[in-house]
Scaffold this active site. Structure first.
Site, PDB file in Angstrom:
ATOM      1  N   ASP A  33      -1.756  -1.108   5.919  1.00 53.20           N
ATOM      2  CA  ASP A  33      -2.065  -0.554   7.245  1.00 53.20           C
ATOM      3  C   ASP A  33      -3.547  -0.370   7.520  1.00 53.20           C
ATOM      4  O   ASP A  33      -3.937  -0.193   8.671  1.00 53.20           O
ATOM      5  CB  ASP A  33      -1.369   0.798   7.418  1.00 53.20           C
ATOM      6  N   ASP A  57      -0.164   5.035   1.026  1.00 52.51           N
ATOM      7  CA  ASP A  57      -0.379   6.008   2.098  1.00 52.51           C
ATOM      8  C   ASP A  57      -0.276   5.350   3.469  1.00 52.51           C
ATOM      9  O   ASP A  57      -0.941   4.342   3.748  1.00 52.51           O
ATOM     10  CB  ASP A  57      -1.744   6.671   1.934  1.00 52.51           C
ATOM     11  N   ASP A  86       0.865  -1.172   0.000  1.00 54.72           N
ATOM     12  CA  ASP A  86       0.000   0.000   0.000  1.00 54.72           C
ATOM     13  C   ASP A  86       0.912   1.236   0.000  1.00 54.72           C
ATOM     14  O   ASP A  86       2.106   1.131   0.330  1.00 54.72           O
ATOM     15  CB  ASP A  86      -0.875  -0.050   1.259  1.00 54.72           C
ATOM     16  N   SER A 123      -2.535   1.216  -4.641  1.00 51.71           N
ATOM     17  CA  SER A 123      -2.987   2.225  -3.698  1.00 51.71           C
ATOM     18  C   SER A 123      -4.401   2.714  -3.998  1.00 51.71           C
ATOM     19  O   SER A 123      -4.774   2.893  -5.165  1.00 51.71           O
ATOM     20  CB  SER A 123      -2.020   3.424  -3.752  1.00 51.71           C
ATOM     21  N   GLY A 124      -5.136   2.958  -2.932  1.00 47.64           N
ATOM     22  CA  GLY A 124      -6.397   3.671  -3.051  1.00 47.64           C
ATOM     23  C   GLY A 124      -6.187   5.169  -3.155  1.00 47.64           C
ATOM     24  O   GLY A 124      -7.139   5.935  -3.179  1.00 47.64           O
ATOM     25  N   ARG A 162     -14.571  12.348  -0.353  1.00 42.44           N
ATOM     26  CA  ARG A 162     -13.373  13.134  -0.057  1.00 42.44           C
ATOM     27  C   ARG A 162     -12.884  13.900  -1.281  1.00 42.44           C
ATOM     28  O   ARG A 162     -12.541  15.081  -1.199  1.00 42.44           O
ATOM     29  CB  ARG A 162     -12.270  12.203   0.471  1.00 42.44           C
ATOM     30  N   ASN A 189      -8.734  -1.368   3.923  1.00 42.51           N
ATOM     31  CA  ASN A 189      -8.760  -1.514   2.470  1.00 42.51           C
ATOM     32  C   ASN A 189      -7.670  -2.464   1.961  1.00 42.51           C
ATOM     33  O   ASN A 189      -7.697  -2.879   0.804  1.00 42.51           O
ATOM     34  CB  ASN A 189      -8.600  -0.133   1.809  1.00 42.51           C
ATOM     35  N   LYS A 196      -7.475  -4.159  -5.264  1.00 45.68           N
ATOM     36  CA  LYS A 196      -6.121  -4.402  -4.739  1.00 45.68           C
ATOM     37  C   LYS A 196      -5.803  -5.895  -4.747  1.00 45.68           C
ATOM     38  O   LYS A 196      -4.728  -6.314  -5.202  1.00 45.68           O
ATOM     39  CB  LYS A 196      -6.000  -3.844  -3.316  1.00 45.68           C
ATOM     40  N   GLU A 227      -1.026  10.520   4.476  1.00 48.55           N
ATOM     41  CA  GLU A 227      -2.195  10.234   3.646  1.00 48.55           C
ATOM     42  C   GLU A 227      -2.290  11.388   2.649  1.00 48.55           C
ATOM     43  O   GLU A 227      -2.605  12.524   3.020  1.00 48.55           O
ATOM     44  CB  GLU A 227      -3.459  10.162   4.505  1.00 48.55           C
TER      45      GLU A 227
END
Length: 284
Positions: free
Chosen positions: A239, A83, A81, A171-172, A127, A242, A216, A90
């Site tokens: 972490d 962030d 991942d 990554s998201g 967001r 997700n 992912k 983030e």
């Protein structure tokens, strides 16, 4: 199964003796001032996990029980991942800071990472919508002024790359950052979300398929297939909630300074050492 203890400060003889007794390990030998290993220990039951957590946590020691007989070079892929895993921030929260909405965006980010918001796609759209109208130059400012690699990231990557493992950053977060990190760190594959930009401004929209937990996990499996590996030969580091699905398909999952829901389901948790703690888990 081998027991590994790691810390950022020297391990004391007293701590080693207590940990050895808790784990019913035959020996616990220092490999360096900050790393110790036992060739075998008791089966990792929930009771032993809790006992090691209770003892090691307050002493800033990370522990791991890993499969016997594996070498780091037996793995074929390290997937990460971005962030709060490969990097310390983030990105979306830092972008939002430039339009005075960091607190509002961070609250949604935290809830999503803890698993309290189950629809990641919706949380991301909410967001990103708040960023509408922001000058796209802010993305470069976040990268240049605020983005920092997590401790041990470069050492870990250089070592696994030298061993021939492939690297995936999934990554998201956003392509703007993953592409820069791909070039900087010589990563093999990256996948992330694309922010729509029109006339130099963020539109508040995400273009294309959102990289959520399912995507992912699918990406890890696809990259394994592309390199002729099985998911059991993948190490996945993350972490937040997700990351759980991609961690579940891997041969080894590492929770890095992670939320409790992630630590509870990961093979290994690094709460104190850096990403290069991976290098101490197996012979190379």
């Amino acid at each position: 199964m081998p027991l590994i203890l790691q810390s950022t400060t020297p391990l004391s003889a007293a701590d080693l003796d207590t940990a050895r007794t808790l784990a019913r390990a035959s020996d616990l030998v220092l490999r360096s001032d900050t790393v110790a290993a036992a060739g075998d220990c008791a089966p990792l039951t929930p009771a032993l996990r809790d006992a090691l957590d209770d003892f090691c946590g307050p002493r800033a020691i990370d522990w791991a029980v890993v499969p016997a007989g594996r070498r780091l070079s037996d793995f074929r892929l390290v997937a990460m991942d971005m962030d709060s895993t490969l990097i310390t921030i983030e990105c979306i929260d830092e972008i939002a800071d430039f339009c005075g909405l960091k607190a509002e965006v961070s609250a949604i980010t935290e809830a999503a990472m803890r698993g309290e918001i189950t629809d990641f796609n919706e949380s991301l759209r909410r967001r990103v919508a708040l960023l509408k109208g922001l000058d796209a130059s802010v993305l470069d400012r976040v990268y240049d002024e605020r983005l920092r690699l997590s401790p041990g990231a470069e050492r870990m990557l250089q070592t696994v790359q030298a061993l021939g493992l492939r690297t995936l950053l999934v990554s998201g977060g956003f392509v703007h950052f993953t592409e820069k990190l791909k070039a900087r760190l010589r990563l093999d594959v990256t996948r992330a979300n694309t922010l729509e930009i029109v006339d130099g401004k963020l539109t508040g929209n995400v273009v294309g398929e959102i990289v959520n937990a399912d995507v992912k996990a699918r990406t890890v499996q696809e990259v394994c297939a592309q390199i002729g590996a099985t998911p059991d030969q993948a190490i996945v580091m993350g972490d937040g909630s997700n990351d759980l699905k991609m961690m579940a398909v891997a041969g080894l999952s590492v929770a890095f300074r992670a939320k409790p829901v992630v630590r509870a389901q990961a093979s290994v948790a690094f709460n104190h050492v850096g990403l290069d703690g991976l290098l101490a888990l197996f012979p190379h």
